[in-house]
Design an enzyme around this catalytic site. Sequence first.
Site, PDB file in Angstrom:
ATOM      1  N   GLU A   1     -12.149  18.309  21.590  1.00 11.30           N
ATOM      2  CA  GLU A   1     -11.422  17.673  22.692  1.00 11.30           C
ATOM      3  C   GLU A   1     -11.604  16.178  22.495  1.00 11.30           C
ATOM      4  O   GLU A   1     -12.672  15.626  22.746  1.00 11.30           O
ATOM      5  CB  GLU A   1     -11.978  18.145  24.037  1.00 11.30           C
ATOM      6  CG  GLU A   1     -11.014  17.903  25.190  1.00 11.30           C
ATOM      7  CD  GLU A   1     -11.161  16.532  25.809  1.00 11.30           C
ATOM      8  OE1 GLU A   1     -10.408  15.620  25.382  1.00 11.30           O
ATOM      9  OE2 GLU A   1     -12.002  16.355  26.692  1.00 11.30           O
TER      10      GLU A   1
ATOM     11  N   CYS B   1     -10.092  10.443  29.002  1.00 13.28           N
ATOM     12  CA  CYS B   1      -9.228  10.724  27.857  1.00 13.28           C
ATOM     13  C   CYS B   1      -7.877  11.254  28.303  1.00 13.28           C
ATOM     14  O   CYS B   1      -6.878  11.117  27.589  1.00 13.28           O
ATOM     15  CB  CYS B   1      -9.902  11.705  26.903  1.00 13.28           C
ATOM     16  SG  CYS B   1     -10.538  13.190  27.695  1.00 13.28           S
TER      17      CYS B   1
END
Length: 524
Positions: free
Chosen positions: A241, A275
């Site tokens: 991720e 993010c």
Amino acid sequence: MTIDIRRQTVTAINPATGESLGTLPYDTPADLERCIHEARASFPAWSVAPLRTRVRYVRRLKDYMTEHADELAETISRNNGKTRVEAMATEVVPAILAVDYYCKKARRFLKPVPCGRGNVLLINKRGRVVRTPFGVVGIITAWNYPFAIPLSEIAMALLAGNTIVAKPADETPLVAKALQTCLEACRFPAGVVSVVLMPGPGTGEAMLDAGVDKLFFTGSTRVGKKLMAKAAETLTPLVLELGGNDAMIVCEDADLERAAGGAVWAGFQNAGQSCGGVERIYVHERVYDTFLVVLKRKIEALRIGPDVDHNVDMGSMTVERQVETVRRHVSDALDKGATIFAQSKPSVESSARMLPAMVLTDVMHDMLVMKDETFGPVVGVMKYATDEEAVRLANDSHLGLTGSVWSRNRRKAERIARQIRAGVVMVNDHLMSHGLAETPWGGFKESGIGRTHGRLGFDEMTQPQTIVHDILPFVKKDVWWPPYSESVYKGLRGVAMTLYGEGLMKKLEGLVALMRILPRVFKK
């Protein structure tokens, strides 16, 4: 690769004030190897423990976190720099909800799935897919959400029957310690779950060298690529991720008040260190000026500073190196013609890591703020003329973690959303899907591989294993077993002819050939 362990301790800092919060000892490479060895030794018993037993242990996490919610939010806020409201809303509460969700859904997620019927001629073969834990799972997570991200992954992995070695971010060591305390309160069997506090560089490679069976990594694209190359040496599976440079599309018919509020939420909560937060905003030319007026009002009303009494809207950056990245990206944009359209008032009392919220206009895609991940409290706003142009601009990135479309027309928004090359796209909201335990999380392109959260994330914690039974025990052998002969050949060819031959005569010819060899299944 070796781990840099020259520093024997790490000092926890409150990035919003610069205050020292204490010193913690680092674990050593030998500690890491020991934890992985103990996890491997405990795996056989843990993996075959009844699911209700594993659920009972993991559910204690929910109870402990609920009882100590204020304490956990305080620790996260002080050591990460985000406000206590954000610590509660984006870390503590989502972690509690996630544990509850996975404990309730684990049985369904782990239930064997029948393969169905493929062909009437092979009806005696019955297959099903069962979910098998990997073994020892390594979990490495970042400092921007240092509690919620590892907690969810740990809960899923344990419920699936894996044993765990987790390395939270050493930039937030007090949060790592709090995570360890939560897990210790559950009284898991020895070796089932361990938390190590170590410097980031080299830990992932060390876990792979030590033989973890799967690695979950949350962090930068640069490090993710290194770990993927290392994992390729042993074909160790991993889930990455990684970064995001996420786009927000504001359509002509959008609710501009809500859209601007969403931009402030998703672009500036956690000081923009998400993010999956908004970094690029594309606004239809007909509402561009109006949207900017609303956004400016909201940005200038933001209260920036250390969280003393909850009455603050944005906290500080967490690490100094990210402050420098933000400044470099803003300087690059201004040098290339961008304009600071709106900016929050500076904090009266703060550290050097307390940056203002900033909106840039006159931006172009050759600027770092528009093509790379800034990971700070800065957004760039551009106008567009058509939906096709908006999609093209949104997709003009090597990253593709999340995105959003803002429109009163849900059908139109869905059509645009499906064209965005990102792993998660929200309509009339942004970023918060990470807090929904039921929704998968992960990206396209260089934003990562694999998924966490939801059914897909839970599936990442197990390997699919297919079990096939022959349900006719009186059959001595299959028709295709030796000894071979011409009649066996013609009979097998007859399978295809019977099922798919053209015309009735061809089908009958195939059926006759097949029937001639069927009696051999009863012969020794």
